[in-house]
Design an enzyme around this catalytic site. Structure first.
Site, PDB file in Angstrom:
ATOM      1  N   PHE A 143       0.867  -1.179   0.000  1.00  0.00           N
ATOM      2  CA  PHE A 143       0.000   0.000   0.000  1.00  0.00           C
ATOM      3  C   PHE A 143       0.907   1.232   0.000  1.00  0.00           C
ATOM      4  O   PHE A 143       1.882   1.288   0.754  1.00  0.00           O
ATOM      5  CB  PHE A 143      -0.892  -0.020   1.245  1.00  0.00           C
ATOM      6  CG  PHE A 143      -1.950   1.041   1.239  1.00  0.00           C
ATOM      7  CD1 PHE A 143      -3.077   0.906   0.446  1.00  0.00           C
ATOM      8  CD2 PHE A 143      -1.820   2.184   2.011  1.00  0.00           C
ATOM      9  CE1 PHE A 143      -4.058   1.887   0.428  1.00  0.00           C
ATOM     10  CE2 PHE A 143      -2.790   3.169   1.996  1.00  0.00           C
ATOM     11  CZ  PHE A 143      -3.914   3.020   1.202  1.00  0.00           C
ATOM     12  N   ASP A 212       2.779  -5.710   8.157  1.00  0.00           N
ATOM     13  CA  ASP A 212       1.553  -4.914   8.085  1.00  0.00           C
ATOM     14  C   ASP A 212       0.387  -5.890   7.997  1.00  0.00           C
ATOM     15  O   ASP A 212       0.269  -6.646   7.025  1.00  0.00           O
ATOM     16  CB  ASP A 212       1.600  -3.998   6.860  1.00  0.00           C
ATOM     17  CG  ASP A 212       0.386  -3.085   6.760  1.00  0.00           C
ATOM     18  OD1 ASP A 212      -0.720  -3.494   7.173  1.00  0.00           O
ATOM     19  OD2 ASP A 212       0.533  -1.966   6.231  1.00  0.00           O
ATOM     20  N   TYR A 237     -10.237  -0.755  11.395  1.00  0.00           N
ATOM     21  CA  TYR A 237     -11.526  -0.386  10.784  1.00  0.00           C
ATOM     22  C   TYR A 237     -11.933  -1.292   9.629  1.00  0.00           C
ATOM     23  O   TYR A 237     -12.987  -1.085   9.035  1.00  0.00           O
ATOM     24  CB  TYR A 237     -11.522   1.075  10.322  1.00  0.00           C
ATOM     25  CG  TYR A 237     -10.333   1.508   9.499  1.00  0.00           C
ATOM     26  CD1 TYR A 237     -10.231   1.195   8.153  1.00  0.00           C
ATOM     27  CD2 TYR A 237      -9.314   2.258  10.070  1.00  0.00           C
ATOM     28  CE1 TYR A 237      -9.153   1.600   7.398  1.00  0.00           C
ATOM     29  CE2 TYR A 237      -8.222   2.669   9.332  1.00  0.00           C
ATOM     30  CZ  TYR A 237      -8.148   2.340   7.989  1.00  0.00           C
ATOM     31  OH  TYR A 237      -7.065   2.740   7.252  1.00  0.00           O
ATOM     32  N   LYS A 238     -11.140  -2.308   9.335  1.00  0.00           N
ATOM     33  CA  LYS A 238     -11.513  -3.250   8.284  1.00  0.00           C
ATOM     34  C   LYS A 238     -12.212  -4.463   8.914  1.00  0.00           C
ATOM     35  O   LYS A 238     -13.345  -4.366   9.369  1.00  0.00           O
ATOM     36  CB  LYS A 238     -10.280  -3.641   7.467  1.00  0.00           C
ATOM     37  CG  LYS A 238      -9.594  -2.468   6.763  1.00  0.00           C
ATOM     38  CD  LYS A 238      -8.461  -2.953   5.897  1.00  0.00           C
ATOM     39  CE  LYS A 238      -7.546  -1.884   5.351  1.00  0.00           C
ATOM     40  NZ  LYS A 238      -8.061  -0.605   5.000  1.00  0.00           N
ATOM     41  N   ARG A 386     -12.704  -5.201  -6.537  1.00  0.00           N
ATOM     42  CA  ARG A 386     -12.213  -5.865  -5.326  1.00  0.00           C
ATOM     43  C   ARG A 386     -13.397  -6.169  -4.412  1.00  0.00           C
ATOM     44  O   ARG A 386     -14.189  -5.293  -4.092  1.00  0.00           O
ATOM     45  CB  ARG A 386     -11.208  -4.951  -4.624  1.00  0.00           C
ATOM     46  CG  ARG A 386     -10.288  -5.639  -3.669  1.00  0.00           C
ATOM     47  CD  ARG A 386      -9.298  -4.652  -3.081  1.00  0.00           C
ATOM     48  NE  ARG A 386      -9.963  -3.679  -2.211  1.00  0.00           N
ATOM     49  CZ  ARG A 386      -9.387  -3.073  -1.192  1.00  0.00           C
ATOM     50  NH1 ARG A 386      -8.126  -3.310  -0.914  1.00  0.00           N
ATOM     51  NH2 ARG A 386     -10.039  -2.209  -0.450  1.00  0.00           N
TER      52      ARG A 386
END
Length: 412
Positions: A143, A212, A237-238, A386
């Site tokens: 990312f 990560d 938050y995922k 996605r």
């Protein structure tokens, strides 16, 4: 005018659709996680973007209202002690720990993922402070923010950034490697990287491994302690459903804590924070990963959200995740005409996270139309659709519907 008749191919597709829908219903009926769905505030849409922002646990609004109205509104400053606000970063870290395979006392919650990546990378270099170790290896497919932060950390510590595809990481390691920063799951393709094997290779080279976990924590077993990971970071938050912008976390293995030298020493990580002395003395344990005053509203919303994990084993979540993504790929193969989409996500279970990424022509229009029709996924420009599968609230009927609607959109 003669009556219009269906073509044999249409009949076959209808029968296939009915068969897959029946299988989905049977799989949902046997799903041991089906009861978790009622813990979330959901509508009629199929929500397959939990790998960007998890759904709202239904009890969180009342808990946040209590924090605002009673703890802040009535108790005010007393809530730091009476509401135990002060210990929240470590307390919530211990709540996350079992989900990533860590013993208590090694995770502190606070700040953003980016800030924690900075702490972890600089901290790793300082732990491995050998002038001959000039290189920080960084996942070349990472990312973007991880790369930006790592580059800044390299400039700050006088090291060199070396971008490496995770498939080539082992061969890139050597006596000049100080640390390696790798994503457990690739955010674009959903590829799961070999955390145990790569961590062992990093250690064999005398370097430190920083992982990560943003796209793996809450979706699959991680095993930080079991596999000897040195430092790790992740968002909440995922798949952990902590809410937009909820605080991230930093893992520092217990064996490194006494020597961990954070590049961001703040007053709340001081050994005696209320002494307000000009000299800094780091606290013991995971607390030295703190920086400033905790974001209490987001922190306590996250703590409430994590209650949905009570009694749920991450291994059960992983089994359902693989079953959902297998079923989605099967439905896509059955419904979508050949050549219209190409999966970027590995078919092998050992290399798959909890998402499916499909390369598709005209992907922006397709995702916009899918969303309008109640199937919410995510677009990664220029051409990637996605779909994230959160096993706590996504079912097999959702999965079949998503593939069927995708086929209809592509046919239209």
């Amino acid at each position: 005018m003669p009556a219009r008749t269906s073509s044999p191919s249409c009949g076959r597709r209808a029968a296939m659709s009915e068969s897959l829908a029946q299988r989905a219903a049977a799989l949902d009926a046997a799903d041991e996680l089906a009861g978790a769905r009622k813990l979330f505030a959901l509508d009629e849409a199929v929500y397959l973007d939990g790998n960007s922002l998890g759904a709202l646990p239904a009890h969180v609004p009342d808990r946040v209202a209590d924090v605002v109205n009673r703890q802040w509104g009535q108790l005010r400053i007393r809530s730091w002690t009476e509401g135990d606000w002060w210990s929240a970063p470590e307390r919530i870290g211990d709540r996350i720990a079992p989900l990533v395979g860590a013993a208590p006392g090694q995770i502190v919650v606070g700040d953003s993922t980016s800030v924690n990546v900075f702490k972890a990378v600089v901290g790793a270099v300082r732990l491995n402070d050998d002038p001959a170790r000039t290189d920080i290896l960084v996942d070349a497919t990472t990312f973007p923010t991880d790369g930006y932060i790592a580059s800044s950390a390299a400039r700050m510590t006088g090291r060199r950034i070396v971008p490496v595809d995770p498939a080539d990481l082992t061969s890139a390691l050597g006596p000049t490697t100080a640390a390696a920063l790798v994503n457990h799951v690739d955010y674009r393709s959903g590829r799961l990287h070999d955390l145990p094997g790569l961590t062992a290779a990093v250690h064999e080279a005398g370097a430190l491994a920083v992982w990560d976990l943003c796209h793996s924590a809450g979706a699959l077993p991680v095993g930080l302690d079991a596999h000897g990971v040195d430092l790790a970071v992740g968002c909440t938050y995922k798949y952990l459903n902590g809410g937009p912008g909820s605080p991230a976390y930093l893992y520092v293995a217990e064996r490194h804590q006494a020597s961990f030298d954070s590049p961001l020493p703040g007053w709340t990580s001081h050994a005696d924070p209320f002494a307000m002395t000009p000299g800094y003395e780091a606290a013991d344990g995971s607390t030295r990963g703190r920086v400033g005053t905790p974001d209490i509203l987001s922190m306590l919303a996250l703590e409430a959200a994590l209650e949905v994990w009570d009694g749920i084993a991450i291994e059960t979540v992983r089994a359902k995740s693989l079953a959902l993504t297998d079923f989605f790929l099967e439905c896509v193969d059955a419904y979508v005409p050949a050549g219209r989409v190409t999966s970027l996500t590995p078919a092998e279970h050992a290399s798959r996270g909890s998402q499916v990424a499909l390369r598709c022509e005209d992907a922006p229009r397709v995702m916009e139309t899918l969303t309008a029709r109640g199937v919410v996924g995510d677009l990664r420009r220029p051409d990637v659709l996605r779909f994230g599968f959160t096993p706590l609230y996504v079912g097999f009927a959702d999965t079949e519907r998503a593939a069927r609607v995708l086929a209809e959109v592509l046919a239209g």
